[in-house]
Design a protein around this motif. Structure first.
Motif, PDB file in Angstrom:
ATOM      1  N   PHE A 238      46.271  42.873  30.968  1.00  8.93           N
ATOM      2  CA  PHE A 238      47.381  43.810  31.137  1.00  8.93           C
ATOM      3  C   PHE A 238      48.134  43.910  29.812  1.00  8.93           C
ATOM      4  CE2 PHE A 238      46.629  42.020  35.320  1.00  8.93           C
ATOM      5  CZ  PHE A 238      46.801  43.084  36.195  1.00  8.93           C
ATOM      6  N   ARG A 239      48.584  45.123  29.492  1.00  9.28           N
ATOM      7  CA  ARG A 239      49.392  45.309  28.287  1.00  9.28           C
ATOM      8  C   ARG A 239      50.630  46.110  28.660  1.00  9.28           C
ATOM      9  NH1 ARG A 239      47.588  48.055  22.561  1.00  9.28           N
ATOM     10  NH2 ARG A 239      49.597  47.689  21.560  1.00  9.28           N
TER      11      ARG A 239
ATOM     12  N   ALA B 200      52.300  45.307  41.126  1.00  8.89           N
ATOM     13  CA  ALA B 200      53.399  44.764  40.334  1.00  8.89           C
ATOM     14  C   ALA B 200      53.521  45.457  38.973  1.00  8.89           C
ATOM     15  CB  ALA B 200      53.214  43.249  40.141  1.00  8.89           C
ATOM     16  N   VAL B 201      52.414  45.968  38.468  1.00  4.16           N
ATOM     17  CA  VAL B 201      52.455  46.709  37.194  1.00  4.16           C
ATOM     18  C   VAL B 201      53.433  47.870  37.297  1.00  4.16           C
ATOM     19  CG1 VAL B 201      51.137  48.238  35.674  1.00  4.16           C
ATOM     20  CG2 VAL B 201      50.103  46.140  36.513  1.00  4.16           C
ATOM     21  N   ARG B 202      53.423  48.515  38.448  1.00  2.44           N
ATOM     22  CA  ARG B 202      54.248  49.720  38.625  1.00  2.44           C
ATOM     23  C   ARG B 202      55.735  49.378  38.696  1.00  2.44           C
ATOM     24  NH1 ARG B 202      50.461  50.410  43.050  1.00  2.44           N
ATOM     25  NH2 ARG B 202      48.516  50.677  41.953  1.00  2.44           N
ATOM     26  N   LEU B 203      56.042  48.115  39.034  1.00  4.42           N
ATOM     27  CA  LEU B 203      57.446  47.713  39.146  1.00  4.42           C
ATOM     28  C   LEU B 203      57.991  47.156  37.841  1.00  4.42           C
ATOM     29  CD1 LEU B 203      57.201  45.828  42.569  1.00  4.42           C
ATOM     30  CD2 LEU B 203      58.001  48.162  42.177  1.00  4.42           C
ATOM     31  N   ALA B 204      57.072  46.744  36.944  1.00  6.93           N
ATOM     32  CA  ALA B 204      57.508  46.034  35.726  1.00  6.93           C
ATOM     33  C   ALA B 204      58.236  46.973  34.758  1.00  6.93           C
ATOM     34  CB  ALA B 204      56.322  45.383  35.035  1.00  6.93           C
TER      35      ALA B 204
ATOM     36  N   PHE C  75      56.524  41.499  35.195  1.00  7.03           N
ATOM     37  CA  PHE C  75      55.259  41.553  35.944  1.00  7.03           C
ATOM     38  C   PHE C  75      54.867  40.146  36.420  1.00  7.03           C
ATOM     39  CE2 PHE C  75      50.731  40.580  35.354  1.00  7.03           C
ATOM     40  CZ  PHE C  75      50.191  41.320  36.397  1.00  7.03           C
ATOM     41  N   MET C  76      54.991  39.167  35.542  1.00  6.31           N
ATOM     42  CA  MET C  76      54.614  37.796  35.916  1.00  6.31           C
ATOM     43  C   MET C  76      55.548  37.252  36.998  1.00  6.31           C
ATOM     44  SD  MET C  76      53.542  36.300  32.165  1.00  6.31           S
ATOM     45  CE  MET C  76      52.585  34.879  32.680  1.00  6.31           C
ATOM     46  N   THR C  77      56.820  37.573  36.880  1.00  5.77           N
ATOM     47  CA  THR C  77      57.781  37.110  37.883  1.00  5.77           C
ATOM     48  C   THR C  77      57.480  37.725  39.244  1.00  5.77           C
ATOM     49  OG1 THR C  77      59.461  36.866  36.184  1.00  5.77           O
ATOM     50  CG2 THR C  77      60.232  36.967  38.460  1.00  5.77           C
ATOM     51  N   GLN C  78      57.240  39.027  39.240  1.00  3.39           N
ATOM     52  CA  GLN C  78      56.912  39.734  40.484  1.00  3.39           C
ATOM     53  C   GLN C  78      55.640  39.140  41.107  1.00  3.39           C
ATOM     54  OE1 GLN C  78      58.857  42.120  41.762  1.00  3.39           O
ATOM     55  NE2 GLN C  78      57.526  42.328  43.541  1.00  3.39           N
ATOM     56  N   SER C  79      54.633  38.909  40.268  1.00  4.17           N
ATOM     57  CA  SER C  79      53.359  38.361  40.750  1.00  4.17           C
ATOM     58  C   SER C  79      53.559  36.947  41.292  1.00  4.17           C
ATOM     59  CB  SER C  79      52.340  38.327  39.613  1.00  4.17           C
ATOM     60  OG  SER C  79      52.077  39.621  39.135  1.00  4.17           O
ATOM     61  N   ALA C  80      54.414  36.179  40.627  1.00  5.66           N
ATOM     62  CA  ALA C  80      54.632  34.785  41.029  1.00  5.66           C
ATOM     63  C   ALA C  80      55.203  34.697  42.442  1.00  5.66           C
ATOM     64  CB  ALA C  80      55.549  34.092  40.036  1.00  5.66           C
ATOM     65  N   LEU C  81      56.024  35.683  42.819  1.00  8.33           N
ATOM     66  CA  LEU C  81      56.582  35.673  44.177  1.00  8.33           C
ATOM     67  C   LEU C  81      55.469  35.836  45.211  1.00  8.33           C
ATOM     68  CD1 LEU C  81      59.725  37.922  43.540  1.00  8.33           C
ATOM     69  CD2 LEU C  81      59.647  35.429  43.773  1.00  8.33           C
ATOM     70  N   VAL C  82      54.496  36.685  44.878  1.00  5.99           N
ATOM     71  CA  VAL C  82      53.353  36.873  45.789  1.00  5.99           C
ATOM     72  C   VAL C  82      52.521  35.590  45.840  1.00  5.99           C
ATOM     73  CG1 VAL C  82      51.258  38.223  46.244  1.00  5.99           C
ATOM     74  CG2 VAL C  82      53.311  39.354  45.308  1.00  5.99           C
ATOM     75  N   CYS C  83      52.292  34.985  44.681  1.00 10.95           N
ATOM     76  CA  CYS C  83      51.509  33.731  44.626  1.00 10.95           C
ATOM     77  C   CYS C  83      52.124  32.667  45.532  1.00 10.95           C
ATOM     78  CB  CYS C  83      51.468  33.190  43.209  1.00 10.95           C
ATOM     79  SG  CYS C  83      50.658  34.276  42.049  1.00 10.95           S
ATOM     80  N   ALA C  84      53.440  32.559  45.460  1.00 10.90           N
ATOM     81  CA  ALA C  84      54.127  31.551  46.260  1.00 10.90           C
ATOM     82  C   ALA C  84      53.963  31.858  47.747  1.00 10.90           C
ATOM     83  CB  ALA C  84      55.602  31.510  45.879  1.00 10.90           C
ATOM     84  N   ARG C  85      54.025  33.144  48.080  1.00 10.36           N
ATOM     85  CA  ARG C  85      53.944  33.539  49.488  1.00 10.36           C
ATOM     86  C   ARG C  85      52.558  33.283  50.064  1.00 10.36           C
ATOM     87  NH1 ARG C  85      52.532  38.299  51.417  1.00 10.36           N
ATOM     88  NH2 ARG C  85      52.996  39.489  49.542  1.00 10.36           N
ATOM     89  N   ILE C  86      51.510  33.599  49.291  1.00  8.84           N
ATOM     90  CA  ILE C  86      50.149  33.474  49.842  1.00  8.84           C
ATOM     91  C   ILE C  86      49.483  32.152  49.432  1.00  8.84           C
ATOM     92  CG2 ILE C  86      49.922  35.994  49.930  1.00  8.84           C
ATOM     93  CD1 ILE C  86      47.960  35.846  47.601  1.00  8.84           C
ATOM     94  N   ASP C  87      50.194  31.327  48.685  1.00  8.88           N
ATOM     95  CA  ASP C  87      49.668  30.037  48.230  1.00  8.88           C
ATOM     96  C   ASP C  87      48.338  30.231  47.500  1.00  8.88           C
ATOM     97  OD1 ASP C  87      49.465  27.335  47.794  1.00  8.88           O
ATOM     98  OD2 ASP C  87      48.540  26.918  49.734  1.00  8.88           O
ATOM     99  N   HIS C  88      48.361  31.146  46.551  1.00  4.38           N
ATOM    100  CA  HIS C  88      47.168  31.393  45.743  1.00  4.38           C
ATOM    101  C   HIS C  88      47.646  31.731  44.338  1.00  4.38           C
ATOM    102  CE1 HIS C  88      42.900  31.849  45.518  1.00  4.38           C
ATOM    103  NE2 HIS C  88      43.020  33.006  44.902  1.00  4.38           N
ATOM    104  N   HIS C  89      47.037  31.117  43.326  1.00  2.68           N
ATOM    105  CA  HIS C  89      47.626  31.120  41.987  1.00  2.68           C
ATOM    106  C   HIS C  89      46.630  31.526  40.919  1.00  2.68           C
ATOM    107  CE1 HIS C  89      49.861  28.449  44.668  1.00  2.68           C
ATOM    108  NE2 HIS C  89      50.927  28.933  44.045  1.00  2.68           N
ATOM    109  N   PRO C  90      47.090  32.282  39.949  1.00  2.00           N
ATOM    110  CA  PRO C  90      46.192  32.742  38.883  1.00  2.00           C
ATOM    111  C   PRO C  90      46.038  31.712  37.777  1.00  2.00           C
ATOM    112  CG  PRO C  90      48.365  33.635  38.518  1.00  2.00           C
ATOM    113  CD  PRO C  90      48.448  32.820  39.788  1.00  2.00           C
TER     114      PRO C  90
END
Ligand SMILES: C[C@H](O)[C@H](O)[C@H]1CNC2=NC(N)=NC(=O)C2=N1
Length: 106
Positions: A41-42, A102-106, A52-67
Motif C-alpha cells: 500500500f502507498r 480501510a484504505v478508503r478511510l485513511a 490505515f494501520m490503526t483502522q486495520s488494527a481495530l479489525v485485527c483485534a476484533r477477529i483475533d487475526h494479525h498481519p
C-alpha cells in the motif's frame, strides 16, 4: 470464521474477489510459496499510512487475526497467512477485505 486451510481454487476465487476493481499492479497477490498473500500500500503521507494501520488494527483485534506488516514513511507492506493452519484461511481473506476498505478511510 474458519481456520481451515483453503484449497488453491478457494484462494484463487478469494484473490479475484479482493482485486475486483483494483489496478492489477496494486492488488493482492499470492506469495511464491502459495502460503500467504501480500499487498503493498502507498499513501500520500505517513499520517495516512498510520491511519490505515490503526483502522486495520481495530479489525485485527476484533477477529483475533494479525498481519505480518511493515511501514516505511508512506508505504505499508502486508503479508497475511494463518500461522496455525500453515497456509491461507478465510480469516486472511476477511482481513484483506477489511484492509481494502480501510484504505478508503485513511
Ligand atoms: C491464540 C490466538 O487465537 C492465535 O495465536 C491467533 C492470533 N492471531 C493470528 N494471526 C495470524 N495471522 N495467524 C494465526 O495463526 C493467529 N493465531
Amino acid at each position: 470464521m474458519s481456520r481451515k486451510r483453503l484449497d488453491e481454487h478457494e484462494v484463487a476465487a478469494g484473490l479475484a474477489a479482493l482485486n475486483a476493481g483494483l489496478d492489477p499492479e496494486a492488488g493482492w497477490s499470492l506469495d511464491a510459496d502459495g502460503l500467504s498473500i501480500i499487498r503493498a500500500f502507498r499513501f500520500k503521507s505517513f499520517e495516512e499510512a498510520f491511519a490505515f494501520m490503526t483502522q486495520s488494527a481495530l479489525v485485527c483485534a476484533r477477529i483475533d487475526h494479525h498481519p505480518d506488516w511493515s511501514n516505511s514513511y508512506n508505504r505499508v507492506h502486508v503479508r497475511l497467512t494463518t500461522h496455525s493452519a500453515k497456509g491461507l484461511t478465510a480469516l486472511d481473506l476477511e482481513l484483506a477485505a477489511a484492509m481494502n476498505a480501510a484504505v478508503r478511510l485513511a
